[in-house]
Design an enzyme around this catalytic site. Structure first.
Site, short mmCIF file in Angstrom:
data_model
loop_
_atom_site.label_atom_id
_atom_site.label_comp_id
_atom_site.label_asym_id
_atom_site.label_seq_id
_atom_site.Cartn_x
_atom_site.Cartn_y
_atom_site.Cartn_z
N ARG A 1 6.54 -14.08 4.98
CA ARG A 1 5.73 -14.04 3.76
C ARG A 1 5.13 -12.63 3.55
NH1 ARG A 1 0.99 -12.61 1.44
NH2 ARG A 1 0.02 -13.07 3.47
N HIS B 1 -3.57 -4.81 9.38
CA HIS B 1 -2.49 -3.92 8.95
C HIS B 1 -2.67 -2.60 9.69
CE1 HIS B 1 -0.63 -6.03 5.40
NE2 HIS B 1 -1.61 -6.84 5.74
N CYS C 1 0.88 -5.17 0.81
CA CYS C 1 0.38 -5.97 -0.31
C CYS C 1 0.72 -5.24 -1.61
CB CYS C 1 -1.12 -6.17 -0.19
SG CYS C 1 -1.86 -6.94 -1.64
N ASN D 1 1.99 -5.04 8.23
CA ASN D 1 1.20 -5.76 9.22
C ASN D 1 1.38 -5.06 10.57
OD1 ASN D 1 2.56 -8.17 7.35
ND2 ASN D 1 0.42 -8.50 7.87
#
Lengths: 302, 302
Positions: free
Chosen positions: B14, B215, B246, B255
């Site tokens: 995701r 992150h 993002c 991440n």
């Protein structure tokens, strides 16, 4: 209560550059050092006294030293891997010249790595470094010592904490200005840093300050720096942009980046004396000289 | 004494993929998820129920979910940003199908960022998420919640700890399975992590477990993960190879990398249940699918 602070030891001109395949000109090195002083670095490792055949990038050590800005508020370190190196360091000060301010001795905490890197076993490194420290002090040269491969060896794997502490005790007996532990190949993790610097701190008991030297090969460099800070370390090696590596250690990548260390420390309320924006600008300038982007994450995000 | 352990929440499918400009096929996503289960991931964020115009990469959420391996020992999380998302999550379970196992609610700790990302202020996010948690639980769906931009906002800068704690208290009133703090834009530092998770731990007092989401934008992600561990967090979001970012946060990078987190934890004596070699092999395979190297430092050093 006074604000907590740390000292950056900018190792870019030595550890940062020694791995570069193309020779950087002496004037480019001096321009880099001036930028580093401009952004606030007050202690810099500016050259290594090694044989030019071993590390061609350091062949101009004496020329770099002759061109250094004569700043009273800056300490210049020359790396000395043997007594011959200390003698070269002393020679830079002859005839009333400033030369280096401090010799940085190094011994390796692994027989195999030590023989490949410096041609000496642990025992030989201890004897040689004790002699080097004594000799430098007798000649009026400030001196500190680094125990390298302290968190693991590329050839032998694990390095026992007992080995490190035994070496540190031998070094402490000569009262160097500082004892550093270096994770030369970037294998260390925070739990190990807490353990090792915790034990070193007990051993030294405030008599001799500690310094740390981390590489970010496996992403743990900045975490290790924070753990070292929590364990009482207040001097941190780092290189602008994360330049660096060791030509004799397989797959060793750069030092922790000055920008990343400073970002973490300043945002944690720890003063560093470094102007981060100026460091990022210096990164951009030197990246242009090298013709490639440097790994610092903070500089990339800026 | 039992060995300490942590849980990896693999968010690659995701958070890792949503930023990819090229659409990854459903079968490639499912192959990736199978590799992740193979290397030991037992909780995975596999899709987000957002409008396909906002995040085109997640348009096949229902198809991915329909193709998931039916493993009883694995928990699949679907991200739900509003009640409509929870309803889509519930719909995947209709007609006796397995669907998602857990809804992951998200609210943003910044009015400006929240309005840009989810079209809601903090107050609106609190009301919506309380309603979502209540609704999911009433429908028999497991549910947890993440407070994002908890360590800083790309538009407003600092986010006050008091703001985070007030939101957490409102969420805790609905007894979700877990409350997570996310450093969505990678600005956090260890001192902040210690402070914020320390306060959250006091507030929750063991009633509700904590999770963290970092992150590595400024090189502090792994340091933050270790500080969170020290503050009592035992569930860690990470993405294979450090995929991610993002799309609505300027310059937000990936991440923390699963491999880097696992390396640090395992070498610190903390069990993760992950086979690091298999994760590095999965990284290589997916890098081939994407046609570029992934940022994980451990994978690069291997």
């Amino acid at each position: 209560m006074a604000q907590e602070s740390i000292e950056l030891v900018e190792v870019g001109p030595r550890d940062g550059l020694q791995n570069e395949p193309d020779i950087i000109g002496t004037s480019d090195k001096l321009a880099l050092i001036e930028r580093m002083i401009d952004y606030g670095a007050r202690r810099l490792e500016i050259a290594s006294f090694v044989h030019p055949k071993r590390v061609p990038q350091m062949a101009d050590a004496e020329d770099v030293i002759a061109g250094l800005p004569d700043r009273k508020d800056v300490t210049y370190i020359g790396l000395t891997l043997n007594k011959r190196g200390v003698m070269r360091g002393l020679a830079t000060r002859e005839g009333g010249k400033r030369g280096i301010d401090q010799a940085g001795c190094v011994l390796v905490a692994s027989d195999t790595f030590g023989q490949k890197n410096q041609g000496q076993t642990i025992a030989e490194g201890i004897a040689e470094n004790r002699d080097m420290i004594r000799f430098a002090k007798a000649e009026g040269l400030r001196v500190q010592v680094t125990i390298s491969a302290a968190f693991g060896c590329p050839f032998e794997g694990e390095v026992k904490p007992e080995t490190i502490l035994a070496i540190a005790e031998e070094m402490a007996a000569e009262s160097p200005e500082e004892i550093a532990l270096a994770d030369t190949i970037g294998v260390g993790v925070p739990a190990q840093v807490e353990d090792l610097f915790g034990r070193l701190s007990e051993l030294l008991d405030g008599r001799i300050p500690m310094r740390c030297h981390f590489h970010d090969t496996r992403g743990t460099g900045i975490a290790n720096a924070w753990s070292a800070y929590k364990a009482g370390v207040r001097s941190f090696d780092a290189s602008l942009g994360g330049l660096g590596g060791c030509p004799f250690a397989p797959k060793a990548t750069g030092n922790i980046a000055t920008e990343d260390l400073i970002y973490m420390m300043e945002r944690s309320g720890v003063a560093t004396g470094i102007n981060l924006d100026a460091a990022i600008a210096a990164n951009r300038g030197f990246a242009h000289t090298l013709g490639r982007e440097l790994p610092s994450r903070v500089a990339r995000a800026a």
